[in-house]
Scaffold this motif. Sequence first.
Motif, PDB file in Angstrom:
ATOM      1  N   HIS A  15       0.841  -1.207   0.000  1.00  6.47           N
ATOM      2  CA  HIS A  15       0.000   0.000   0.000  1.00  6.47           C
ATOM      3  C   HIS A  15       0.870   1.249   0.000  1.00  6.47           C
ATOM      4  N   GLU A  16       0.210   2.369  -0.309  1.00  7.14           N
ATOM      5  CA  GLU A  16       0.889   3.657  -0.327  1.00  7.14           C
ATOM      6  C   GLU A  16      -0.143   4.732   0.036  1.00  7.14           C
ATOM      7  N   VAL A  17       0.244   5.646   0.915  1.00  7.72           N
ATOM      8  CA  VAL A  17      -0.630   6.755   1.296  1.00  7.72           C
ATOM      9  C   VAL A  17      -0.328   7.931   0.370  1.00  7.72           C
ATOM     10  N   LEU A  18      -1.362   8.367  -0.373  1.00  2.11           N
ATOM     11  CA  LEU A  18      -1.154   9.375  -1.414  1.00  2.11           C
ATOM     12  C   LEU A  18      -2.026  10.623  -1.247  1.00  2.11           C
ATOM     13  N   GLU A  19      -2.880  10.645  -0.253  1.00  2.00           N
ATOM     14  CA  GLU A  19      -3.691  11.813   0.095  1.00  2.00           C
ATOM     15  C   GLU A  19      -4.830  12.107  -0.878  1.00  2.00           C
ATOM     16  N   THR A  20      -4.542  12.386  -2.163  1.00  3.84           N
ATOM     17  CA  THR A  20      -5.590  12.865  -3.074  1.00  3.84           C
ATOM     18  C   THR A  20      -5.904  11.861  -4.170  1.00  3.84           C
ATOM     19  N   MET A  21      -7.070  12.026  -4.767  1.00  5.30           N
ATOM     20  CA  MET A  21      -7.485  11.178  -5.879  1.00  5.30           C
ATOM     21  C   MET A  21      -6.549  11.356  -7.074  1.00  5.30           C
ATOM     22  N   ASP A  22      -6.154  12.593  -7.362  1.00  4.65           N
ATOM     23  CA  ASP A  22      -5.252  12.845  -8.496  1.00  4.65           C
ATOM     24  C   ASP A  22      -3.976  12.022  -8.352  1.00  4.65           C
ATOM     25  N   GLN A  23      -3.409  12.020  -7.144  1.00  2.00           N
ATOM     26  CA  GLN A  23      -2.166  11.291  -6.925  1.00  2.00           C
ATOM     27  C   GLN A  23      -2.379   9.785  -7.053  1.00  2.00           C
ATOM     28  N   ALA A  24      -3.494   9.296  -6.508  1.00  2.00           N
ATOM     29  CA  ALA A  24      -3.768   7.860  -6.537  1.00  2.00           C
ATOM     30  C   ALA A  24      -3.968   7.366  -7.968  1.00  2.00           C
ATOM     31  N   VAL A  25      -4.726   8.099  -8.761  1.00  2.00           N
ATOM     32  CA  VAL A  25      -4.971   7.690 -10.145  1.00  2.00           C
ATOM     33  C   VAL A  25      -3.672   7.727 -10.942  1.00  2.00           C
ATOM     34  N   ALA A  26      -2.884   8.777 -10.746  1.00  2.00           N
ATOM     35  CA  ALA A  26      -1.617   8.884 -11.478  1.00  2.00           C
ATOM     36  C   ALA A  26      -0.680   7.731 -11.131  1.00  2.00           C
ATOM     37  N   ARG A  27      -0.573   7.385  -9.830  1.00  2.00           N
ATOM     38  CA  ARG A  27       0.329   6.317  -9.424  1.00  2.00           C
ATOM     39  C   ARG A  27      -0.176   4.958  -9.912  1.00  2.00           C
ATOM     40  N   ALA A  28      -1.478   4.742  -9.816  1.00  2.00           N
ATOM     41  CA  ALA A  28      -2.042   3.477 -10.302  1.00  2.00           C
ATOM     42  C   ALA A  28      -1.841   3.331 -11.803  1.00  2.00           C
ATOM     43  N   ALA A  29      -2.015   4.415 -12.528  1.00  2.00           N
ATOM     44  CA  ALA A  29      -1.826   4.368 -13.985  1.00  2.00           C
ATOM     45  C   ALA A  29      -0.384   4.031 -14.342  1.00  2.00           C
ATOM     46  N   ALA A  30       0.551   4.532 -13.551  1.00  2.00           N
ATOM     47  CA  ALA A  30       1.952   4.283 -13.826  1.00  2.00           C
ATOM     48  C   ALA A  30       2.349   2.848 -13.515  1.00  2.00           C
ATOM     49  N   GLU A  31       1.664   2.216 -12.560  1.00  2.00           N
ATOM     50  CA  GLU A  31       2.087   0.910 -12.080  1.00  2.00           C
ATOM     51  C   GLU A  31       1.233  -0.258 -12.581  1.00  2.00           C
ATOM     52  N   ALA A  32       0.017   0.001 -13.035  1.00  2.00           N
ATOM     53  CA  ALA A  32      -0.894  -1.085 -13.410  1.00  2.00           C
ATOM     54  C   ALA A  32      -0.399  -1.825 -14.641  1.00  2.00           C
ATOM     55  N   GLN A  33      -0.622  -3.137 -14.639  1.00  2.00           N
ATOM     56  CA  GLN A  33      -0.213  -4.001 -15.737  1.00  2.00           C
ATOM     57  C   GLN A  33      -1.436  -4.539 -16.475  1.00  2.00           C
ATOM     58  N   PRO A  34      -1.277  -4.930 -17.753  1.00  2.00           N
ATOM     59  CA  PRO A  34      -2.411  -5.517 -18.486  1.00  2.00           C
ATOM     60  C   PRO A  34      -3.013  -6.687 -17.721  1.00  2.00           C
ATOM     61  N   GLY A  35      -4.332  -6.745 -17.716  1.00  2.00           N
ATOM     62  CA  GLY A  35      -5.041  -7.792 -17.000  1.00  2.00           C
ATOM     63  C   GLY A  35      -5.445  -7.400 -15.588  1.00  2.00           C
ATOM     64  N   GLU A  36      -4.979  -6.236 -15.124  1.00  2.00           N
ATOM     65  CA  GLU A  36      -5.334  -5.762 -13.784  1.00  2.00           C
ATOM     66  C   GLU A  36      -6.526  -4.806 -13.853  1.00  2.00           C
ATOM     67  N   THR A  37      -7.136  -4.579 -12.692  1.00  2.00           N
ATOM     68  CA  THR A  37      -8.264  -3.648 -12.564  1.00  2.00           C
ATOM     69  C   THR A  37      -7.928  -2.592 -11.519  1.00  2.00           C
ATOM     70  N   VAL A  38      -8.056  -1.334 -11.892  1.00  2.00           N
ATOM     71  CA  VAL A  38      -7.948  -0.243 -10.927  1.00  2.00           C
ATOM     72  C   VAL A  38      -9.362   0.037 -10.424  1.00  2.00           C
ATOM     73  N   LEU A  39      -9.566  -0.214  -9.138  1.00  2.00           N
ATOM     74  CA  LEU A  39     -10.895  -0.165  -8.543  1.00  2.00           C
ATOM     75  C   LEU A  39     -10.986   0.931  -7.496  1.00  2.00           C
ATOM     76  N   LEU A  40     -11.871   1.895  -7.709  1.00  2.00           N
ATOM     77  CA  LEU A  40     -12.222   2.862  -6.672  1.00  2.00           C
ATOM     78  C   LEU A  40     -13.366   2.275  -5.861  1.00  2.00           C
ATOM     79  N   ALA A  41     -13.063   1.846  -4.639  1.00  2.00           N
ATOM     80  CA  ALA A  41     -14.067   1.330  -3.704  1.00  2.00           C
ATOM     81  C   ALA A  41     -13.675   1.839  -2.328  1.00  2.00           C
ATOM     82  N   PRO A  42     -14.046   3.058  -1.975  1.00  2.00           N
ATOM     83  CA  PRO A  42     -13.396   3.779  -0.874  1.00  2.00           C
ATOM     84  C   PRO A  42     -13.570   3.197   0.528  1.00  2.00           C
ATOM     85  N   ALA A  43     -14.650   2.455   0.784  1.00  2.00           N
ATOM     86  CA  ALA A  43     -14.936   1.948   2.131  1.00  2.00           C
ATOM     87  C   ALA A  43     -15.022   3.088   3.135  1.00  2.00           C
TER      88      ALA A  43
END
Length: 466
Positions: free
Chosen positions: A412-440
């Motif tokens: 995990h990584e603490v990133l504070e904002t949605m902009d940061q989280a989406v940018a980091r996930a986009a940089a790290e995600a691989q084909p076949g993965e799902t980026v899921l916003l499910a905030p709990a």
Amino acid sequence: MIPVQGVQNQTIAVLGLGRSGRATVAALVAGGARVVVWDDGADTRAQAEQDGMTVLDLTREARWDGIDALITSPGIPHLYPRPHPVIACAYDLGVPVDNDIGLFFRSFATQGWDAFDTPPRVIAVTGSNGKSTTTALIHHILQEAGRPTQMGGNIGTGVLSLDPPHDGEVIVLELSSYQTDLARALTPDVAVFTNLSPDHLDRHGGPGGYFAAKRRLFAEGGPDRAVIGVDEVEGRSLAGQLGMGPSDDRVIRISSGQKLERFGWSVFARKGFLAEWRKGRQVAAIDLREIAGLPGEHNHQNACAAYAATRAIGIAPREIERAFHSFQGLPHRSQRVAEINGVAWVNDSKATNVDAAAKALTAFRNIRWIAGGMGKDGGIEALTPFLGAVVKAYLIGHSGRDFALQLGQTPHEVLETMDQAVARAAAEAQPGETVLLAPAAASFDQYPNFEKRGEHFTALVRALQG
């Protein structure tokens, strides 16, 4: 608009002038009532006066002379954690208190129905999770089957802003616990209980009060058919209270995961297949696995609920199955936003509690999970059994650091904002993965509501597409 019946020449007070409050004022005036209003916001009161409403300070007991009833907006507390002062004053004076849902049910039927071949009906849906998707899916099935239908309540149009029903029309309502808790009339033809998980406990004085608010939809009016999710003990208890025995087919039990073959009428999903059983034999089945708009076991439960409700009013299984395949889902509820370079992006901003987030986490594989916001009691510790598919979590918002302490060995990584989280996930995600916003978690630390949070996520994903 549905004019309110039984209020001609009465003086009715309306508390709260949001969407439902203003619609209530209009419907009361159309029904011949004299209406006075009050809202805690000075700017709202000033606007009401500009719009020609009679503003009366209902916090002063002396102003209540001649008032026959008080209609309050559902969001205003009437009991726990304490009654709003205006509602408390009504109680002290013995003035009846109701809400727009109660007015709707007492005003829905009219003498004009005498000319109809088929009386209009109401399907009402309540529960903790899935009720919006279930409501929208029922409405979609009816539309695809060619039935006249309207949808409203806690989703879409306010109940009193709906059009008077046509011959044979079916009104589909989503009703929250805030709406069912106070309504003095609750008489749906078909009532649906999806499930129960802890939520709004301060408003209802604990889990018992929360369940009691949901239960009123079934206990007050006695629907012709009750569709009950029995995956929690509260649902099993409710089904037992309503039925005269396991063969009583006025109660349709539904489940995602359990076999329910011994009951008079049941609909359940197992391993991606929906089955309808009546009187000890299977009468229909649907393969849910390839239905894009209904991913995961939680949506399979929603499918069971919508299937049962529409079967209860005579829609054929084949028509329901066809409608399932054309259902696109609702925004912010397991909504597939895009696929970019083999990575799926899913917006489940409506997953504001751990139960809803758990369902989302079991619906996908190889998940890069964006979570956080204004966390609720207990944080996300209860999600530990559901983290097996999480490749990495990206934590945002007020509770991000607290959530990080409960993730154990999950990367995990603490990133504070949605902009940061989406940018980091986009940089790290691989084909076949799902980026899921499910905030709990609730959204109120950074957004006014879960819709705005989901819209921001969606906009950021769209930007990735160029």
